[in-house]
Write a protein that holds these residues in place. Structure first.
Motif, PDB file in Angstrom:
ATOM      1  N   GLU A  46      40.255  41.033  54.511  1.00 21.19           N
ATOM      2  CA  GLU A  46      38.877  41.477  54.721  1.00 21.19           C
ATOM      3  C   GLU A  46      38.662  41.701  56.218  1.00 21.19           C
ATOM      4  N   ASP A  47      38.684  42.940  56.620  1.00 26.34           N
ATOM      5  CA  ASP A  47      38.616  43.263  58.043  1.00 26.34           C
ATOM      6  C   ASP A  47      37.299  42.823  58.666  1.00 26.34           C
ATOM      7  N   ASP A  48      36.189  43.011  57.949  1.00 25.52           N
ATOM      8  CA  ASP A  48      34.889  42.677  58.528  1.00 25.52           C
ATOM      9  C   ASP A  48      34.692  41.176  58.704  1.00 25.52           C
ATOM     10  N   LYS A  49      35.355  40.379  57.868  1.00 22.45           N
ATOM     11  CA  LYS A  49      35.231  38.925  57.957  1.00 22.45           C
ATOM     12  C   LYS A  49      36.431  38.267  58.628  1.00 22.45           C
ATOM     13  N   GLN A  50      37.493  39.050  58.853  1.00 24.31           N
ATOM     14  CA  GLN A  50      38.737  38.511  59.397  1.00 24.31           C
ATOM     15  C   GLN A  50      39.238  37.336  58.565  1.00 24.31           C
ATOM     16  N   THR A  51      39.237  37.556  57.251  1.00 23.47           N
ATOM     17  CA  THR A  51      39.714  36.537  56.328  1.00 23.47           C
ATOM     18  C   THR A  51      40.702  37.137  55.343  1.00 23.47           C
ATOM     19  N   LEU A  52      41.508  36.271  54.772  1.00 23.94           N
ATOM     20  CA  LEU A  52      42.496  36.680  53.779  1.00 23.94           C
ATOM     21  C   LEU A  52      42.039  36.242  52.397  1.00 23.94           C
ATOM     22  N   LEU A  53      41.938  37.195  51.488  1.00 27.46           N
ATOM     23  CA  LEU A  53      41.694  36.908  50.076  1.00 27.46           C
ATOM     24  C   LEU A  53      43.025  36.857  49.347  1.00 27.46           C
ATOM     25  N   PHE A  54      43.167  35.950  48.406  1.00 26.83           N
ATOM     26  CA  PHE A  54      44.321  35.932  47.511  1.00 26.83           C
ATOM     27  C   PHE A  54      43.970  35.077  46.315  1.00 26.83           C
ATOM     28  N   LEU A  55      44.876  34.948  45.359  1.00 27.95           N
ATOM     29  CA  LEU A  55      44.513  34.281  44.115  1.00 27.95           C
ATOM     30  C   LEU A  55      45.715  33.612  43.472  1.00 27.95           C
ATOM     31  N   ASP A  56      45.408  32.741  42.521  1.00 21.58           N
ATOM     32  CA  ASP A  56      46.413  32.195  41.626  1.00 21.58           C
ATOM     33  C   ASP A  56      46.142  32.815  40.256  1.00 21.58           C
ATOM     34  N   HIS A  57      47.049  33.667  39.818  1.00 24.62           N
ATOM     35  CA  HIS A  57      46.868  34.432  38.591  1.00 24.62           C
ATOM     36  C   HIS A  57      46.691  33.531  37.378  1.00 24.62           C
ATOM     37  N   VAL A  58      47.516  32.512  37.253  1.00 27.20           N
ATOM     38  CA  VAL A  58      47.503  31.639  36.080  1.00 27.20           C
ATOM     39  C   VAL A  58      46.327  30.675  36.107  1.00 27.20           C
ATOM     40  N   LYS A  59      46.022  30.106  37.271  1.00 33.91           N
ATOM     41  CA  LYS A  59      44.912  29.161  37.397  1.00 33.91           C
ATOM     42  C   LYS A  59      43.557  29.856  37.411  1.00 33.91           C
ATOM     43  N   CYS A  60      43.574  31.200  37.526  1.00 30.48           N
ATOM     44  CA  CYS A  60      42.337  31.977  37.633  1.00 30.48           C
ATOM     45  C   CYS A  60      41.456  31.441  38.765  1.00 30.48           C
ATOM     46  N   GLU A  61      42.101  31.241  39.913  1.00 32.70           N
ATOM     47  CA  GLU A  61      41.409  30.695  41.079  1.00 32.70           C
ATOM     48  C   GLU A  61      41.528  31.666  42.242  1.00 32.70           C
TER      49      GLU A  61
END
Length: 304
Positions: free
Chosen positions: A21-36
């Motif tokens: 996220e360029d505007d927030k300077q943060t990284l989004l990611f996920l755990d597919h199985v845990k749905c987190e």
């Protein structure tokens, strides 16, 4: 070049879907199985997470109007992070096949592209071949099917001139390309770009999974069961270089940082044996690669 652990043991099952996220300077990611879903700030090292209460989570991208677009099971929904509320946008029907949305990204016009992967409900774990599809969600919320007979839909990227869309169906062990029309949102002339089955290291490179693109137009492909991210020239199909990751089940990657010169890589302990977990204790971590000498492009967001 340097490879380090950015976030230790954060995804206990199947890390996926990194998005900077360029505007927030943060990284989004996920755990597919845990749905987190996770949101991490590398400056403060603050890590936030949100469990979405479904059986699987395919991908997440920011929306221009706020919130996020998420693919969960067979649904595409808008997510308000603060409340954790999801609002259904579209849902696909599936008869006899446990078809679920997997990887997804936005194109340069702000449409959301995502594909599915299918497994028979009445069978042992595994993928049902050629039962899934590739879709796009336009900015009005209309869902369009573009390609069928997909097995495991995965990585996507678009060329800098917006004329080519790159795509991975992992079960084909190929990176493919389509002619891409940014105005109509249509694709055509499907063709091979990189055939993993024909590479000199075909027996060790693994399976193509998630993918991103740099400003030179080169593709960076996470090689599942290969423990690496490989860089390819999409014109020649040649492998230019590779980055070894100390976790063979590498799943996806994206460029981030203030200058888009840091490569973030997700990994998956999912289905790894106890012996494998002992050999690779950093499974489930997010890795950061620096000093690559290349930069990525800002990730597109959903404009609906």
């Amino acid at each position: 070049m340097s490879v380090s652990v950015a976030i230790r043991h954060v995804t206990p099952e199947l890390g996926e879907g990194p998005h900077w996220e360029d505007d927030k300077q943060t990284l989004l990611f996920l755990d597919h199985v845990k749905c987190e879903l996770f949101r991490w700030c590398p400056v403060t090292e603050e890590l936030k997470s949100l469990k979405l209460g479904r059986s699987c989570l395919g991908a997440v991208v920011p929306c221009r109007k706020g919130g996020y677009l998420v693919g969960m099971e067979r649904t595409l929904s808008h997510l308000d992070w603060d409340s954790g509320t999801t609002t259904l946008i579209q849902e696909i029907q599936s008869v006899g096949i446990n078809d679920t949305f997997n990887d997804g990204k936005c194109d340069p016009a702000g449409r959301y592209w995502t594909g599915t992967m299918g497994a028979r409900v009445d069978r042992a774990p595994g993928f049902e071949l050629e039962t899934s599809s590739l879709y796009s969600l336009d900015t009005t919320g209309k869902l369009v099917k573009h390609v069928d007979k997909i097995s495991v839909s995965n990585g996507m990227a678009w060329s800098k001139d917006h004329q080519t869309m790159f795509y991975i169906d992992s079960m084909l062990s190929k990176v493919e390309a389509f002619d891409y029309d940014i105005v109509s949102g249509t694709i055509s002339d499907r063709r091979d770009v990189v055939n993993f089955n024909l590479l000199p290291d075909k027996d060790t490179i693994g399976v193509p999974d998630g993918m991103t693109i740099d400003t030179d137009g080169h593709l960076w492909v996470a090689c599942y069961n290969g423990g690496k991210v490989a860089c390819f020239d999409p014109v020649t199909g040649k492998k230019l270089r590779e980055v070894l990751i100390p976790a063979p089940r590498t799943t996806s990657c994206c460029f981030g940082g203030k200058n888009f010169d840091e490569l973030y890589v997700t990994t998956a302990p999912y289905l790894a044996s106890e012996e494998e977990l002992q050999l690779y204790p950093m499974y489930g971590s997010v890795f950061k690669v620096t000093a690559l000498g290349v930069r990525g492009q800002p990730a597109n967001v959903y404009l609906g």
